[in-house]
Design a protein around this motif. Structure first.
Motif, PDB file in Angstrom:
ATOM      1  N   UNK A 261       0.147  -5.748  -2.454  1.00 28.91           N
ATOM      2  CA  UNK A 261      -0.343  -4.307  -2.091  1.00 28.91           C
ATOM      3  C   UNK A 261      -0.626  -4.067  -0.553  1.00 28.91           C
TER       4      UNK A 261
ATOM      5  N   UNK B 272       4.448  -0.467   3.974  1.00 31.71           N
ATOM      6  CA  UNK B 272       5.456   0.241   3.907  1.00 31.71           C
ATOM      7  C   UNK B 272       5.412   1.650   3.409  1.00 31.71           C
ATOM      8  N   UNK B 273       4.537   2.140   2.507  1.00 31.85           N
ATOM      9  CA  UNK B 273       4.657   3.353   2.004  1.00 31.85           C
ATOM     10  C   UNK B 273       3.294   4.396   2.320  1.00 31.85           C
TER      11      UNK B 273
ATOM     12  N   UNK C 281       7.464  -1.520  -4.208  1.00 30.87           N
ATOM     13  CA  UNK C 281       7.798  -0.568  -2.836  1.00 30.87           C
ATOM     14  C   UNK C 281       9.144   0.383  -3.141  1.00 30.87           C
TER      15      UNK C 281
ATOM     16  N   UNK D  49       1.453  -5.271   1.427  1.00 28.57           N
ATOM     17  CA  UNK D  49       2.808  -5.096   1.839  1.00 28.57           C
ATOM     18  C   UNK D  49       3.147  -3.382   1.569  1.00 28.57           C
ATOM     19  N   UNK D  50       2.710  -3.239   0.184  1.00 31.95           N
ATOM     20  CA  UNK D  50       2.912  -1.758  -0.095  1.00 31.95           C
ATOM     21  C   UNK D  50       2.457  -0.653   0.707  1.00 31.95           C
TER      22      UNK D  50
ATOM     23  N   UNK E 296       9.189   4.311  -2.686  1.00 34.58           N
ATOM     24  CA  UNK E 296      10.013   4.695  -1.819  1.00 34.58           C
ATOM     25  C   UNK E 296      11.023   5.669  -2.497  1.00 34.58           C
TER      26      UNK E 296
ATOM     27  N   UNK F  82       5.598  11.898  -0.605  1.00 33.40           N
ATOM     28  CA  UNK F  82       4.368  11.312   0.306  1.00 33.40           C
ATOM     29  C   UNK F  82       4.408  12.204   1.335  1.00 33.40           C
TER      30      UNK F  82
END
Lengths: 467, 214
Positions: free
Chosen positions: A149, A155-156, B186, A151-152, B190, B196
Motif C-alpha cells: 500500500x 504511485x496513485x 496499482x 507503493x500504491x 491507474x 483522481x
C-alpha cells in the motif's frame, strides 16, 4: 435522517470513487515514510517504471534503525546502515522531502509529523507503520498500511479501502492526579481487548478526553491499534487549533482562517449513531501496568498478577499461563512487588515534551535505584530534545543516573543497538509488550512516563500517586 | 502477483491466540531491503532454539522440536490453522512475505488483525475467517496421527476435507477477483486516473491548504 460521525465526514471528503460493492478509492493527503517499510515499495515503482503521483505530499525520515548515541559516527551495523542509506537514495531519486538522520528535525515519524504541522486536521494520513493511528488526535483519518500500500499511495496518491464501522469510547468525568492518557488507553484496552476494535474506527470522547492535552490525545490515539482498531479519532477543538497554529507546514494568514472554518466542523453530529459505544468512568481509572505479553494483559498498580485458573475460557487461560511463564511471574504477586532491571522512556507513544516534563518532575533530585541497570530517555525528535535541554530536563535525567539519548524508535522495538538482554525486565513507556519485542527474551511492562520514572527510582513498580 | 488456483494442502495447527507480527517475523529481519527470503526466519524465536540473525544459514540451526512447524507431520504444510486475532501488532508486510515464502497459501482463524488481513491479499495469501467452533473442530482433526489435508477452492469458496466434509467461507468479492486473476492493485487504480485528477482539482478549490508546496 441521522447525523454523521466524524469518521463518516472524513471518509466522505476523501472518496474519489466508490464501486457497487462499496470498495472505494480513498485520496491520501499526507504520506509519512520511514526506512523499514519503504525500500520494497520504491523498488516496485522502479521495476514498473512509475514515478510518485505527488512526491511533496510525502515526508520521509529514518527512525527505526537510527543509533541514539554517537550519531555523527554513522551506523555501525552494515545492514541497518544500508536500509537508512537506501531511504536517502530513494528520496533523492523520487524527489521526496526527507529529514535525514543528521537533520535537527529528524525523529520518530509520528512525533515529527504533528510537530511540523505536516499532520493537519481533516487530512487522511498514512504511513507504513501501525502507529499512524497517532495522528487521529488531530481529527485526521490516520492509519497504518503495508508496504504494497505504501507503493500504491506513492504511485496513485490513493488507497483501495472499505469503510469501517463506527465505535465511540466515552471516558466521562475527570481523571485523577497521576492518571495519564497512557493509563486511560491501557484501561480501555483492558476493557475491550486487543481485538475489541477490529473492524472499527474509534472516536474518543467525553470530558476526560477533552481534558487531555494534544500530547495526551496523541498517546491515546497511538494505542488505538493495540485495541485492534486501525484508526482513533478525537474531535477538533481549540486545543487542536492552538497546537497546529504557526507550525512550519501549517497554513498561514487567509489560508489559516479558511482552514479553521472547515476544521471547526470536524466533530460528530449530536444525533450521529455509532455501531458500538463503550463508556468508562475516568475517576475509576488508576495507573496501569501490563503484566503479560499482550497489551490487554493489564492490571491497576494497586492490583495483583491474575490467576489463570480463575479464567473460564481455556484458550485464554493457556495464553495467560504462557505469558506468566515468559514474564517469569507468579499469579497473585502484588504489582508493586515486581522489580525492574531497566527502564525505557521513549517511543511514538510517550516521547513528547510533555512526557519528558512529567517524568522529570517525578524524579527531580532523586537517583535511580541500584538494582536498575539502565534507564534510557529517548526524546521523540531532535526538536523535542532541544526543547527539553532548554528547560534543563536533560540535567535532571543525567543527575538521576539516566541516559539522555538522541531521537529515534530505540528500545520500543530494538531494531538498533538499544535492547533488553534475555530475562531482563523493563518498565517501558512504549506500546507493545509482545514476546521479544524489546529484545529476545526481554520482559516488558507498559506504563506511563510518570510510572516508568518512579519505577526507576524505587527499583520496582510503585503507585506514582503516592510517590 | 500469481493467480490463486485450487489446491490440496496439509494443515499446520498453531494453537495460540493473539499471534503478533513480531512473532511471525522478528525485527532483526526487517532490515532487509528485499521482498523475498524471509521464509527460513518465519516464527524464528519459536522455531529455533538459538537466536537468529540475518544472513545465517538456518539449515544448521537447532530446531525447537515442540514447535508445530518442526513436527514431521506438518512438513510441506500450505495451510496454517490459527486462533483469534492472528497477525496483530505491527503493520510489517514482512509477516505475509515470510508466510508466503515459507510456502503457506491459506491461513484459517476465527479472526485476524485488520492490517495483516489486508496485507495477505496483496501477496497471494488467502486469510479465511471461520467461526470459533469450526476452527476448534479443525484443531481436533489437525492434531491427529495423520496430518489433515484440505482442498481449498477459492472460486467456489469452499474447504473440502478428506472425509468429504465441505466448509463454505466468505470472502470480499473484489479481493476474491484480484486473487483469482492475480491482479495488480496499482494497475487497477491507474485506470481511474481521470477520477483522481478531477478529485484533486475540486479539493484544490475547496481545501487549498492541503496542496501547499513548501
Amino acid at each position: 435522517m441521522c447525523g454523521k460521525t466524524l469518521y463518516d465526514k472524513l471518509w466522505a471528503e476523501h472518496v474519489v470513487r466508490t464501486d457497487e460493492d462499496g470498495t472505494a478509492l480513498l485520496y491520501i493527503d499526507r504520506h509519512l515514510v520511514h526506512e523499514v517499510t519503504s525500500p520494497q515499495a520504491f523498488e516496485g515503482l522502479r521495476l514498473a517504471g512509475r514515478r510518485p503521483w505527488r512526491p511533496h505530499a510525502a515526508l520521509a525520515m529514518p527512525d527505526h534503525n537510527v543509533p541514539t548515541v554517537n550519531r555523527e559516527q554513522g551506523i555501525e551495523d552494515p545492514i541497518s546502515r544500508l536500509q537508512v542509506e537506501t531511504l536517502d537514495e530513494n528520496c533523492r531519486t523520487f524527489d521526496i522531502p526527507e529529514f535525514s538522520m543528521t537533520d535537527p528535525r529528524q525523529g520518530i515519524v509520528h512525533v515529527v509529523g504533528p510537530e511540523e504541522g505536516a499532520t493537519l486536521p481533516g487530512m487522511t494520513v498514512v504511513c507504513g507503520d501501525s502507529h499512524t493511528s497517532t495522528h487521529g488526535a488531530f481529527g485526521a483519518l490516520a492509519f497504518g498500511i503495508g508496504t504494497s500500500e505504501v507503493e500504491h499511495v506513492l504511485a496513485t496518491q490513493c488507497l483501495i479501502q472499505k469503510k469501517s464501522k463506527n465505535m465511540r469510547v466515552r471516558v466521562e468525568g475527570k481523571a485523577g492526579t497521576g492518571v495519564t492518557a497512557k493509563d486511560i488507553a491501557l484501561a480501555i484496552i483492558g476493557e475491550i481487548g486487543t481485538a475489541g476494535g477490529t473492524g472499527y474506527v474509534i472516536e474518543f470522547a467525553g470530558e476526560a478526553i477533552r481534558d487531555l492535552s494534544m500530547e495526551g490525545r496523541m498517546t491515546l490515539c497511538n494505542m488505538t491499534i493495540e485495541a485492534g482498531a486501525r484508526a482513533g479519532l478525537v474531535a477538533v477543538d481549540d486545543k487542536t487549533l492552538e497546537y497546529v497554529r504557526g507550525r512550519p507546514f501549517a497554513p498561514r494568514e487567509d489560508l489559516w482562517e479558511q482552514a479553521v472554518a472547515a476544521w471547526r466542523e470536524l466533530h460528530s453530529d449530536a444525533d450521529a449513531v455509532f455501531d458500538r459505544e463503550v463508556v468508562l468512568d475516568a475517576a475509576a481509572i488508576v495507573p496501569q501496568v501490563t503484566w503479560g505479553t499482550s497489551p490487554e494483559m493489564v492490571a491497576p498498580v494497586t492490583g495483583r498478577v491474575p490467576d489463570p485458573s480463575a479464567e473460564p475460557i481455556e484458550v485464554k487461560a493457556e495464553g495467560m499461563r504462557r505469558a506468566l511463564a515468559y514474564m517469569g511471574l507468579e499469579a497473585g504477586t502484588p504489582i508493586t512487588e515486581i522489580a525492574v532491571d531497566k527502564v525505557f522512556i521513549g517511543s511514538c507513544t510517550n516521547s513528547r515534551i510533555e512526557d519528558l516534563r512529567a517524568a522529570a518532575a517525578v524524579i527531580k533530585g532523586r537517583r535511580k535505584a541500584d538494582n536498575v541497570r539502565q534507564v534510557l530517555v529517548v526524546p521523540g525528535s531532535g526538536l523535542v530534545r532541544r526543547q527539553a535541554e532548554a528547560e534543563g530536563l536533560d540535567r535532571i535525567f543525567i543527575d538521576a543516573g539516566f541516559e539522555w539519548r538522541e531521537p529515534g524508535c530505540s528500545m520500543c522495538l530494538a531494531m538498533n543497538a538499544d535492547r533488553l538482554e534475555p530475562g531482563e525486565r523493563c518498565a517501558s513507556t512504549s506500546n507493545r509488550n509482545f514476546e521479544g519485542r524489546q529484545g529476545p527474551g526481554g520482559r516488558t511492562h507498559l506504563v506511563s512516563p510518570e510510572m516508568a520514572a518512579a519505577a526507576a527510582i524505587a527499583g520496582h513498580f510503585v503507585d506514582v500517586r503516592a510517590f | 502477483m500469481q493467480a490463486f488456483n485450487t489446491f490440496t494442502g496439509i494443515v499446520c495447527p498453531l494453537d495460540r491466540a493473539n499471534v503478533d507480527t513480531d512473532a511471525i517475523i522478528p525485527k532483526q529481519f526487517l532490515k532487509s531491503i528485499k521482498r523475498t527470503g524471509f521464509g527460513p526466519n518465519l516464527f524464528d524465536e519459536w522455531r529455533y532454539l538459538d537466536h537468529g540473525e540475518p544472513g545465517q544459514d538456518c539449515s544448521q540451526r537447532p530446531l525447537n522440536p515442540d514447535f508445530a512447524l518442526n513436527d514431521p507431520r506438518y512438513q510441506g504444510a500450505q495451510i496454517l490453522l490459527a486462533r483469534e486475532n492472528f497477525g496483530c501488532g505491527s503493520s510489517r508486510e514482512h509477516a505475509p512475505w515470510a508466510l508466503a515464502d515459507y510456502g503457506f497459501r491459506v491461513i484459517i482463524a476465527p479472526s485476524f488483525a485488520d492490517i495483516f488481513y489486508n496485507n495477505c491479499f496483496k501477496n497471494g495469501l488467502l486469510p479465511i475467517v471461520l467461526d470459533a467452533e469450526t476452527v476448534d473442530a479443525l484443531f481436533g482433526k489437525a492434531g491427529g496421527r495423520e496430518a489433515l489435508e484440505i482442498t481449498v477452492d477459492l472460486a467456489a469458496q469452499t474447504l473440502t476435507l478428506a472425509d468429504g466434509t465441505v466448509i463454505p467461507f466468505d470472502v470480499d468479492p473484489f479481493r476474491k477477483q484480484c486473487l483469482l486473476e492475480g491482479l495488480d492493485d496499482i494497475g487497477l487504480t491507474l485506470r481511474h486516473t481521470d477520477d483522481i485528477k478531477a478529485y484533486e482539482a475540486r479539493r484544490r478549490r475547496e481545501a487549498p491548504w492541503l496542496f501547499q508546496e513548501r
